[in-house]
Design a protein around this motif. Structure first.
Motif, short mmCIF file in Angstrom:
data_model
loop_
_atom_site.label_atom_id
_atom_site.label_comp_id
_atom_site.label_asym_id
_atom_site.label_seq_id
_atom_site.Cartn_x
_atom_site.Cartn_y
_atom_site.Cartn_z
N MET A 1 42.30 32.46 -3.45
CA MET A 1 41.13 32.84 -4.21
C MET A 1 39.85 32.51 -3.43
N LEU A 2 39.89 31.42 -2.72
CA LEU A 2 38.71 31.06 -1.93
C LEU A 2 38.36 32.15 -0.92
N ASP A 3 39.37 32.82 -0.39
CA ASP A 3 39.11 33.87 0.60
C ASP A 3 38.34 35.05 0.01
N PRO A 13 23.79 32.41 -2.98
CA PRO A 13 24.14 32.22 -1.57
C PRO A 13 24.12 30.74 -1.15
N GLN A 14 23.45 29.91 -1.91
CA GLN A 14 23.39 28.48 -1.60
C GLN A 14 24.73 27.78 -1.84
N ASP A 15 25.72 28.49 -2.38
CA ASP A 15 27.04 27.91 -2.61
C ASP A 15 27.91 27.87 -1.36
N THR A 16 27.44 28.42 -0.26
CA THR A 16 28.24 28.50 0.96
C THR A 16 28.76 27.13 1.43
N PRO A 17 27.93 26.09 1.51
CA PRO A 17 28.46 24.79 1.97
C PRO A 17 29.54 24.23 1.04
N LEU A 22 35.38 23.10 0.06
CA LEU A 22 36.60 23.37 -0.70
C LEU A 22 37.69 23.96 0.20
N ALA A 23 37.31 24.84 1.10
CA ALA A 23 38.29 25.43 2.02
C ALA A 23 38.88 24.34 2.92
N THR A 53 36.50 16.32 -3.63
CA THR A 53 35.77 17.54 -3.31
C THR A 53 35.98 18.59 -4.39
N TRP A 54 37.23 18.77 -4.81
CA TRP A 54 37.50 19.76 -5.86
C TRP A 54 36.83 19.36 -7.17
N LEU A 55 36.83 18.09 -7.49
CA LEU A 55 36.17 17.65 -8.73
C LEU A 55 34.66 17.86 -8.65
N THR A 56 34.08 17.60 -7.50
CA THR A 56 32.64 17.74 -7.32
C THR A 56 32.19 19.20 -7.32
#
Length: 94
Positions: A1-3, A13-17, A22-23, A53-56
């Motif tokens: 799904m991340l792909d 677009p600020q969600d990139t980092p 997550l990846a 990381t997933w929780l955050t």
């Protein structure tokens, strides 16, 4: 799904980092699951940062996943009632 998530083409677009983190976390978890067995304590120590990381960043992922999901087609409106099937003789089976 991340792909499927492409934050640059989304309203956020600020969600990139966050998606990159997550990846990386997903890659780490896959290595821990499918890689060489580790002692329990070491496995747990390496797993916890990925879980954090997933929780955050989970809300960011959900937002991006929703906007990246294939759009569902709407149901077609019914303009006429269905016609009855023609009467047939029952087929006898032996």
């Amino acid at each position: 799904m991340l792909d499927r998530c492409h934050p640059a083409s989304s309203p956020w677009p600020q969600d990139t980092p966050a998606l990159a983190r997550l990846a990386d976390a997903e890659t780490l978890l896959e290595e821990l699951v499918y890689g060489d067995p580790l002692p329990t304590q070491e496995r747990n120590a390496r797993t916890w940062p990925a879980i954090e990381t997933w929780l955050t960043d989970s809300e960011t992922f959900v937002r991006q996943a929703r906007v990246s999901a294939p759009h569902q087609r709407t149901a077609l409106a019914v303009s006429a009632p269905p016609r009855p099937l023609p009467a047939t003789h029952p087929v006898h089976r032996r």
